[in-house]
Design a protein around this motif. Structure first.
Motif, PDB file in Angstrom:
ATOM      1  N   PHE A  38     -69.952  -2.731  30.775  1.00 10.25           N
ATOM      2  CA  PHE A  38     -69.605  -4.132  31.220  1.00 10.25           C
ATOM      3  C   PHE A  38     -69.088  -5.404  30.130  1.00 10.25           C
ATOM      4  O   PHE A  38     -70.189  -5.218  29.052  1.00 10.25           O
ATOM      5  CB  PHE A  38     -70.736  -4.425  31.786  1.00 10.25           C
ATOM      6  N   THR A  39     -68.171  -5.699  29.751  1.00 17.15           N
ATOM      7  CA  THR A  39     -66.825  -5.965  28.342  1.00 17.15           C
ATOM      8  C   THR A  39     -66.746  -7.988  29.025  1.00 17.15           C
ATOM      9  O   THR A  39     -66.409  -8.343  30.149  1.00 17.15           O
ATOM     10  CB  THR A  39     -66.551  -5.442  27.844  1.00 17.15           C
ATOM     11  N   LEU A  40     -66.589  -8.747  27.891  1.00 19.30           N
ATOM     12  CA  LEU A  40     -67.106  -9.722  28.331  1.00 19.30           C
ATOM     13  C   LEU A  40     -65.786  -9.898  27.662  1.00 19.30           C
ATOM     14  O   LEU A  40     -66.371  -9.818  26.364  1.00 19.30           O
ATOM     15  CB  LEU A  40     -67.843 -11.116  28.204  1.00 19.30           C
ATOM     16  N   PRO A  41     -64.309 -10.775  28.032  1.00 18.09           N
ATOM     17  CA  PRO A  41     -63.268 -10.977  27.580  1.00 18.09           C
ATOM     18  C   PRO A  41     -63.617 -12.165  26.399  1.00 18.09           C
ATOM     19  O   PRO A  41     -63.947 -13.132  26.162  1.00 18.09           O
ATOM     20  CB  PRO A  41     -62.317 -11.104  27.972  1.00 18.09           C
ATOM     21  N   SER A  42     -62.774 -11.802  25.194  1.00 19.15           N
ATOM     22  CA  SER A  42     -62.455 -12.842  24.613  1.00 19.15           C
ATOM     23  C   SER A  42     -61.557 -14.900  24.985  1.00 19.15           C
ATOM     24  O   SER A  42     -61.064 -14.256  26.010  1.00 19.15           O
ATOM     25  CB  SER A  42     -62.155 -13.348  23.509  1.00 19.15           C
ATOM     26  N   ARG A  43     -61.983 -15.910  25.209  1.00 14.74           N
ATOM     27  CA  ARG A  43     -61.724 -17.195  25.614  1.00 14.74           C
ATOM     28  C   ARG A  43     -61.678 -18.021  24.516  1.00 14.74           C
ATOM     29  O   ARG A  43     -62.196 -18.694  23.786  1.00 14.74           O
ATOM     30  CB  ARG A  43     -62.259 -17.926  26.847  1.00 14.74           C
ATOM     31  N   GLU A  44     -60.170 -18.659  24.545  1.00 15.70           N
ATOM     32  CA  GLU A  44     -59.374 -19.113  23.929  1.00 15.70           C
ATOM     33  C   GLU A  44     -60.109 -19.577  22.126  1.00 15.70           C
ATOM     34  O   GLU A  44     -60.515 -20.212  21.902  1.00 15.70           O
ATOM     35  CB  GLU A  44     -60.408 -20.362  23.926  1.00 15.70           C
ATOM     36  N   GLY A  45     -59.962 -17.915  22.017  1.00 15.77           N
ATOM     37  CA  GLY A  45     -59.905 -17.550  20.547  1.00 15.77           C
ATOM     38  C   GLY A  45     -61.761 -17.848  20.205  1.00 15.77           C
ATOM     39  O   GLY A  45     -62.108 -17.268  18.700  1.00 15.77           O
ATOM     40  N   ARG A  46     -62.527 -18.214  20.914  1.00 13.45           N
ATOM     41  CA  ARG A  46     -64.019 -18.174  21.197  1.00 13.45           C
ATOM     42  C   ARG A  46     -64.780 -16.365  20.945  1.00 13.45           C
ATOM     43  O   ARG A  46     -64.413 -16.042  21.609  1.00 13.45           O
ATOM     44  CB  ARG A  46     -64.565 -18.246  22.159  1.00 13.45           C
ATOM     45  N   ALA A  47     -65.753 -16.847  20.065  1.00  8.37           N
ATOM     46  CA  ALA A  47     -66.382 -14.927  19.386  1.00  8.37           C
ATOM     47  C   ALA A  47     -66.909 -14.945  20.767  1.00  8.37           C
ATOM     48  O   ALA A  47     -67.419 -15.603  21.490  1.00  8.37           O
ATOM     49  CB  ALA A  47     -67.186 -15.244  18.965  1.00  8.37           C
ATOM     50  N   VAL A  48     -66.910 -13.511  21.289  1.00  7.78           N
ATOM     51  CA  VAL A  48     -67.930 -13.220  22.409  1.00  7.78           C
ATOM     52  C   VAL A  48     -68.997 -13.100  21.718  1.00  7.78           C
ATOM     53  O   VAL A  48     -69.329 -11.829  21.149  1.00  7.78           O
ATOM     54  CB  VAL A  48     -66.793 -12.004  23.090  1.00  7.78           C
ATOM     55  N   PRO A  49     -70.426 -13.506  23.017  1.00  7.58           N
ATOM     56  CA  PRO A  49     -71.745 -13.331  22.650  1.00  7.58           C
ATOM     57  C   PRO A  49     -71.677 -11.555  22.920  1.00  7.58           C
ATOM     58  O   PRO A  49     -71.716 -11.305  23.473  1.00  7.58           O
ATOM     59  CB  PRO A  49     -72.527 -13.786  24.034  1.00  7.58           C
ATOM     60  N   GLU A  50     -72.055 -11.135  21.638  1.00 11.25           N
ATOM     61  CA  GLU A  50     -73.009 -10.017  21.823  1.00 11.25           C
ATOM     62  C   GLU A  50     -74.158  -9.661  23.085  1.00 11.25           C
ATOM     63  O   GLU A  50     -74.796 -10.256  23.677  1.00 11.25           O
ATOM     64  CB  GLU A  50     -73.361  -9.122  20.677  1.00 11.25           C
ATOM     65  N   GLY A  51     -73.301  -7.346  23.617  1.00 12.05           N
ATOM     66  CA  GLY A  51     -74.429  -7.682  24.524  1.00 12.05           C
ATOM     67  C   GLY A  51     -75.516  -6.774  23.365  1.00 12.05           C
ATOM     68  O   GLY A  51     -75.382  -6.676  22.046  1.00 12.05           O
ATOM     69  N   PRO A  52     -76.418  -6.039  24.635  1.00 15.15           N
ATOM     70  CA  PRO A  52     -75.848  -5.582  26.278  1.00 15.15           C
ATOM     71  C   PRO A  52     -76.250  -6.871  26.549  1.00 15.15           C
ATOM     72  O   PRO A  52     -76.893  -7.733  25.936  1.00 15.15           O
ATOM     73  CB  PRO A  52     -77.679  -4.321  25.732  1.00 15.15           C
ATOM     74  N   TYR A  53     -76.281  -6.445  27.861  1.00 10.63           N
ATOM     75  CA  TYR A  53     -76.087  -8.591  28.952  1.00 10.63           C
ATOM     76  C   TYR A  53     -77.516  -7.842  29.776  1.00 10.63           C
ATOM     77  O   TYR A  53     -77.558  -6.987  30.123  1.00 10.63           O
ATOM     78  CB  TYR A  53     -74.912  -9.180  29.330  1.00 10.63           C
ATOM     79  N   ARG A  54     -78.064  -9.195  30.196  1.00 12.27           N
ATOM     80  CA  ARG A  54     -78.575  -9.128  30.937  1.00 12.27           C
ATOM     81  C   ARG A  54     -77.955  -9.513  31.969  1.00 12.27           C
ATOM     82  O   ARG A  54     -77.426 -11.054  32.003  1.00 12.27           O
ATOM     83  CB  ARG A  54     -80.281  -9.805  30.881  1.00 12.27           C
ATOM     84  N   LEU A  55     -78.288  -9.256  33.406  1.00 13.01           N
ATOM     85  CA  LEU A  55     -77.745  -9.679  34.471  1.00 13.01           C
ATOM     86  C   LEU A  55     -78.398 -10.346  35.350  1.00 13.01           C
ATOM     87  O   LEU A  55     -79.317  -9.637  35.636  1.00 13.01           O
ATOM     88  CB  LEU A  55     -75.933  -9.080  35.604  1.00 13.01           C
ATOM     89  N   ALA A  56     -78.329 -11.411  36.505  1.00  9.57           N
ATOM     90  CA  ALA A  56     -79.110 -11.920  37.991  1.00  9.57           C
ATOM     91  C   ALA A  56     -78.187 -11.693  38.563  1.00  9.57           C
ATOM     92  O   ALA A  56     -77.257 -12.889  38.500  1.00  9.57           O
ATOM     93  CB  ALA A  56     -79.689 -13.011  37.461  1.00  9.57           C
ATOM     94  N   LEU A  57     -77.974 -11.306  39.767  1.00 12.96           N
ATOM     95  CA  LEU A  57     -77.499 -11.636  41.016  1.00 12.96           C
ATOM     96  C   LEU A  57     -78.094 -12.278  42.324  1.00 12.96           C
ATOM     97  O   LEU A  57     -79.201 -11.927  41.949  1.00 12.96           O
ATOM     98  CB  LEU A  57     -76.923  -9.693  41.449  1.00 12.96           C
ATOM     99  N   ALA A  58     -77.428 -13.068  42.555  1.00 10.62           N
ATOM    100  CA  ALA A  58     -77.564 -13.917  43.252  1.00 10.62           C
ATOM    101  C   ALA A  58     -76.599 -14.428  44.985  1.00 10.62           C
ATOM    102  O   ALA A  58     -75.229 -14.453  44.283  1.00 10.62           O
ATOM    103  CB  ALA A  58     -78.831 -15.395  43.261  1.00 10.62           C
TER     104      ALA A  58
END
Length: 159
Positions: A38-58
């Motif tokens: 699971f990777t988040l892409p960079s957007r508008e040159g902003r740094a991507v917050p580091e993982g690992p990630y917690r997900l909540a589905l709803a």
């Protein structure tokens, strides 16, 4: 690290799941946490917050909402996906799963295998739909998409 370390599923307000669906969900969560991408892409040159990630589905307002946070709990953002593109594949998956669970009780292995092959095909289609819907928002591999699709299909039953 580009992976999911924890997953919460908010199924409050939805009808209770069958024992078979609950087992599918448990297996999907276990397998997902054991091995995922699971990777988040960079957007508008902003740094991507580091993982690992917690997900909540709803499911909220007939949309799939995926809340993303860092392992520490610091919120990263939310992904909102329309359930429309999932509607038919979830319906097909639910029907083939019901057939499979019935077949396991009373049919010979050769017929169970044929139904299971169809089930895997529909499952892969759902995973591909999820990967397409997440394009530009998050990158996941096919196995991660399959496991997340299982969780989405369980959540979507009451939406």
């Amino acid at each position: 690290m580009s992976r999911i370390c924890h997953i919460d599923i908010d199924d409050s307000g939805l009808p209770p799941v069958t024992p078979e669906m609950e087992q599918e969900r448990k297996v999907a969560v276990f397998d997902l946490l054991e091995d995922n991408s699971f990777t988040l892409p960079s957007r508008e040159g902003r740094a991507v917050p580091e993982g690992p990630y917690r997900l909540a589905l709803a499911i909220r307002d007939r949309r799939l909402v995926v809340e993303v946070a860092q392992e520490s709990g610091d919120r990263v953002g939310e992904l909102h996906l329309s359930l429309g593109p999932f509607k038919q594949v979830v319906k097909d998956y639910d029907q083939i799963c019901a057939s499979y669970f019935e077949a396991v009780k009373r049919l010979p292995p050769s017929q169970i295998e044929a139904i299971d092959m169809a089930r895997r095909g529909i499952h892969n289609e759902g995973a591909r739909v999820l990967q397409e819907r997440l394009e530009g928002k998050a990158e996941i591999d096919l196995d991660t998409a399959r496991r997340l699709f299982t969780l989405i299909s369980v959540l979507n039953r009451g939406a």
